[in-house]
Design an enzyme around this catalytic site. Structure first.
Site, mmCIF file in Angstrom:
data_model
loop_
_atom_site.group_PDB
_atom_site.id
_atom_site.type_symbol
_atom_site.label_atom_id
_atom_site.label_comp_id
_atom_site.label_asym_id
_atom_site.label_seq_id
_atom_site.Cartn_x
_atom_site.Cartn_y
_atom_site.Cartn_z
ATOM 1 N N ARG A 146 -6.650 7.974 2.275
ATOM 2 C CA ARG A 146 -6.882 6.608 1.797
ATOM 3 C C ARG A 146 -7.329 6.527 0.334
ATOM 4 N NH1 ARG A 146 -9.884 3.338 6.551
ATOM 5 N NH2 ARG A 146 -8.623 1.621 5.861
ATOM 6 N N PRO A 147 -6.426 6.849 -0.583
ATOM 7 C CA PRO A 147 -6.769 6.731 -2.005
ATOM 8 C C PRO A 147 -6.789 5.265 -2.468
ATOM 9 C CG PRO A 147 -4.471 7.377 -1.750
ATOM 10 C CD PRO A 147 -5.044 7.268 -0.362
ATOM 11 N N ASP B 199 -4.073 -0.973 13.410
ATOM 12 C CA ASP B 199 -5.410 -1.203 13.976
ATOM 13 C C ASP B 199 -5.371 -1.482 15.483
ATOM 14 O OD1 ASP B 199 -6.563 -0.757 11.553
ATOM 15 O OD2 ASP B 199 -7.077 -2.842 11.127
ATOM 16 N N LYS C 231 -12.797 -10.055 10.650
ATOM 17 C CA LYS C 231 -13.582 -9.179 9.751
ATOM 18 C C LYS C 231 -12.803 -8.925 8.458
ATOM 19 C CE LYS C 231 -13.427 -4.537 10.392
ATOM 20 N NZ LYS C 231 -12.990 -3.918 9.122
ATOM 21 N N ASN C 232 -11.517 -8.610 8.591
ATOM 22 C CA ASN C 232 -10.739 -8.224 7.419
ATOM 23 C C ASN C 232 -10.356 -9.394 6.520
ATOM 24 O OD1 ASN C 232 -10.988 -5.608 8.195
ATOM 25 N ND2 ASN C 232 -8.854 -5.329 8.834
ATOM 26 N N ASP D 145 -5.455 4.588 -5.670
ATOM 27 C CA ASP D 145 -4.672 4.672 -6.902
ATOM 28 C C ASP D 145 -3.932 3.371 -7.221
ATOM 29 O OD1 ASP D 145 -3.258 5.659 -4.478
ATOM 30 O OD2 ASP D 145 -1.525 5.599 -5.805
ATOM 31 N N GLN D 146 -3.476 2.659 -6.203
ATOM 32 C CA GLN D 146 -2.715 1.429 -6.458
ATOM 33 C C GLN D 146 -3.613 0.296 -6.961
ATOM 34 O OE1 GLN D 146 0.785 1.035 -6.329
ATOM 35 N NE2 GLN D 146 0.318 3.215 -6.475
ATOM 36 N N ARG E 127 -19.156 -1.984 13.925
ATOM 37 C CA ARG E 127 -18.654 -2.347 12.594
ATOM 38 C C ARG E 127 -17.681 -3.511 12.682
ATOM 39 N NH1 ARG E 127 -15.461 1.891 9.813
ATOM 40 N NH2 ARG E 127 -15.044 -0.006 8.665
ATOM 41 N N ARG F 261 -15.327 1.406 3.413
ATOM 42 C CA ARG F 261 -14.338 1.547 2.355
ATOM 43 C C ARG F 261 -14.017 0.207 1.677
ATOM 44 N NH1 ARG F 261 -9.590 4.004 0.538
ATOM 45 N NH2 ARG F 261 -7.963 2.451 0.400
ATOM 46 N N CYS G 147 -12.006 9.699 4.544
ATOM 47 C CA CYS G 147 -12.324 8.756 5.608
ATOM 48 C C CYS G 147 -11.779 9.331 6.897
ATOM 49 C CB CYS G 147 -11.665 7.426 5.292
ATOM 50 S SG CYS G 147 -11.700 6.287 6.652
HETATM 51 C C1 UD1 Z 1 -6.732 -2.524 5.492
HETATM 52 C C2 UD1 Z 1 -7.614 -2.918 6.654
HETATM 53 C C3 UD1 Z 1 -7.581 -1.839 7.738
HETATM 54 C C4 UD1 Z 1 -6.138 -1.564 8.147
HETATM 55 C C5 UD1 Z 1 -5.265 -1.291 6.929
HETATM 56 C C6 UD1 Z 1 -3.784 -1.195 7.279
HETATM 57 C C7 UD1 Z 1 -9.325 -4.233 5.551
HETATM 58 C C8 UD1 Z 1 -10.747 -4.349 5.137
HETATM 59 N N1 UD1 Z 1 -8.978 -3.084 6.144
HETATM 60 O O1 UD1 Z 1 -7.272 -1.306 4.957
HETATM 61 O O2 UD1 Z 1 -8.317 -2.321 8.856
HETATM 62 O O3 UD1 Z 1 -6.100 -0.438 8.996
HETATM 63 O O4 UD1 Z 1 -5.410 -2.338 5.965
HETATM 64 O O5 UD1 Z 1 -3.354 -2.332 7.921
HETATM 65 O O6 UD1 Z 1 -8.542 -5.153 5.392
HETATM 66 N N2 UD1 Z 1 -2.817 3.612 0.003
HETATM 67 C C9 UD1 Z 1 -2.511 4.375 -1.091
HETATM 68 N N3 UD1 Z 1 -3.019 3.996 -2.304
HETATM 69 C C10 UD1 Z 1 -3.800 2.893 -2.456
HETATM 70 C C11 UD1 Z 1 -4.099 2.128 -1.337
HETATM 71 C C12 UD1 Z 1 -3.588 2.496 -0.104
HETATM 72 O O7 UD1 Z 1 -1.803 5.373 -0.986
HETATM 73 O O8 UD1 Z 1 -4.237 2.619 -3.586
HETATM 74 C C13 UD1 Z 1 -2.263 3.977 1.341
HETATM 75 C C14 UD1 Z 1 -3.338 4.288 2.377
HETATM 76 O O9 UD1 Z 1 -3.771 5.622 2.291
HETATM 77 C C15 UD1 Z 1 -2.597 3.984 3.668
HETATM 78 C C16 UD1 Z 1 -1.675 2.809 3.269
HETATM 79 O O10 UD1 Z 1 -1.606 2.835 1.854
HETATM 80 O O11 UD1 Z 1 -1.808 5.083 4.043
HETATM 81 C C17 UD1 Z 1 -2.159 1.443 3.710
HETATM 82 O O12 UD1 Z 1 -3.517 1.299 3.358
HETATM 83 P P1 UD1 Z 1 -4.164 -0.091 2.947
HETATM 84 O O13 UD1 Z 1 -3.263 -1.218 3.316
HETATM 85 O O14 UD1 Z 1 -4.628 -0.010 1.537
HETATM 86 O O15 UD1 Z 1 -5.443 -0.114 3.882
HETATM 87 P P2 UD1 Z 1 -6.813 -0.798 3.527
HETATM 88 O O16 UD1 Z 1 -6.565 -1.952 2.632
HETATM 89 O O17 UD1 Z 1 -7.807 0.226 3.135
#
Ligand code: UD1
Length: 420
Positions: free
Chosen positions: A122-123, A305, A22-23, A125-126, A397, A93, A117
């Protein structure tokens, strides 16, 4: 709303096929926005998140049709609509993955902020800081983020923490930027490597995907491609954990064992017998199931996960274990439901202490998020009596035909549909 009825305890045995990830499928679908030519994606899992992404792409002008073994995406119509509305983004998301490709192709994009969420803040910002580094201007207004750039410019950007979809968004945007982009402190999940493989087939010039430094040389346009999505390592891990938990003998096929090294190592430490070949993994009982601690971490660490499913396993292990969740805050929502089934678990911030082995008993429980739901299914397989799991739309999902696959392995599982 459908629910699952599971009669326990049972001991799983047999072989099942694993779906495409899925991812990996979600960013692959979003990548269709980068080209005007058809894209054939094979081995897309039949899960709700994929249907949601196809709906979003259709809203953005990408038509799609079933083709042999997969889906053909026809993105020629992407030109006017640039917005991903709240109704679609709130259910998934990962909709944020359209931001980078839309911006790169059209010069602008407007996507609803994913907001809070169930498993943490889960922001994004990056994602936004990275797009700004490539020359985009970012405006947050009325719950939407609008990004604009006449032409993206290659740049050096360092993520302050590894983010999976953030890395994917930037990778896609940089493919059509002018000049070279260097991304540092990237997430290293196998799904990023798979996306880079697809983009390379489309004509992108990428080096280092799958590592923490990715270099992308921008090109003027991307073309058509045909791509088979890699195996779902989280689905794989879920069925291996179900096998281990029930002291069963389970083989999963069509998988990439190297992508799951941290789980396989842990199962071995717990006393399970694990056999991995090129594309198959078998888990079988190796004696008493031992309690072992786990710390979740970005790849190649133990996947967050699989944390909820591992907690279910530890309820049946001999001794106590500590599970530390470092990726997401608030990701122990399965614990109160597991406790209702008789599990002995304490939660303190990002730590869960599981005392095994507990005799679980069937209960009526409620799924709260995708992976938490899977842990309840696993627990129900070893609980005495009939468990009902409600709100399984969370499960749908990310897991295709879960009850069918479990039935193949000998579990007594039934989906009861709302209409019956
Ligand atoms: C992806 C996966 C999800 C998995 C997660 C971590 C997909 C569609 N989803 O989610 O199944 O649980 O990776 O392996 O691939 N963060 C920030 N700022 C940002 C982005 C992220 O602070 O701009 C933080 C998040 O809050 C979290 C951490 O970084 O604490 C990792 O999140 P991230 O790797 O971005 O998760 P997703 O890509 O949403």
């Amino acid at each position: 709303m459908d629910y699952l009825r599971i009669q326990g305890p049972s001991r799983l045995s047999g072989t099942i096929d694993i779906e495409g990830a899925k991812n990996a499928a979600l960013p692959a679908l979003a990548a269709s926005l980068l080209t005007e030519e058809p894209l054939d994606l094979l081995r897309l899992p039949n899960v709700r998140d994929i249907a949601t992404m196809r709906k979003l792409l259709s809203h953005l002008g990408v038509d799609s049709d079933e083709c042999e073994d997969g889906v053909r995406l026809m993105p020629a119509g992407v030109s006017q609509v640039d917005d991903a509305p709240y109704e679609l983004v709130k259910t998934m998301r990962a909709s944020v993955l359209v931001l980078g490709p839309l911006l790169a192709r059209l010069g602008h994009a407007r996507v609803s902020l994913p907001g809070g969420c169930a498993i943490g803040v889960r922001p994004i910002d990056q994602h936004l800081a990275g797009l700004e580094a490539l020359g985009a201007s970012v405006l947050l207004e009325h719950g939407y983020v609008t990004v604009t750039a006449r032409k993206l410019q290659g740049a050096r950007f360092r993520f302050s923490l590894p983010t999976v979809t953030g890395t994917e968004n930037l990778l896609m945007a940089a493919c059509l930027a002018r000049g070279t982009t260097v991304l540092e402190n990237c997430a290293r999940e196998p799904e990023i490597r798979d996306l880079a493989d697809l983009l390379s087939k489309m004509g992108a010039r990428i080096r280092g995907a799958g590592g923490n430094r990715i270099e992308i040389e921008g090109v003027d346009r991307l073309g058509s491609a045909r791509h088979t999505v890699l195996a779902d390592r989280i689905e794989t891990g879920t069925y291996l954990l179900a096998g281990a938990l029930t002291q069963g003998d389970v083989t999963v096929q069509g998988v990439e064992p190297a992508d799951l090294a941290s789980l396989l190592e842990k199962l071995g430490e717990c006393g399970c017998h694990v056999d991995a070949s090129e594309s198959e993994i078998r888990v079988a009982p190796g004696g008493v199931l031992r309690a072992r601690d786990v710390v979740t971490a970005p790849h190649p660490g133990f996947p967050t996960d699989l944390q909820a499913q591992y907690v279910a396993l530890m309820t049946q292990a001999d001794g106590s274990s500590t599970i530390c969740e470092t990726v997401f805050e608030n990701r122990f929502q399965h614990v109160p439901e597991l406790r209702r089934m008789g599990a002995d678990i304490e939660v303190d911030g990002s730590f869960a202490r599981v005392h095994g082995r507990s005799a679980l008993s069937a209960a009526r429980v409620m799924a709260t998020d995708l992976r938490a739901s899977a842990s309840l299914v696993l627990a129900a397989l070893v609980a005495q009596g009939e468990t009902t799991i409600e709100r399984i739309y969370h499960l749908d999902r990310g897991y295709a035909r879960m009850e069918k696959k479990l039935q193949t392995l000998g579990a007594r599982v039934e989906r009861v549909s709302a209409s019956s």
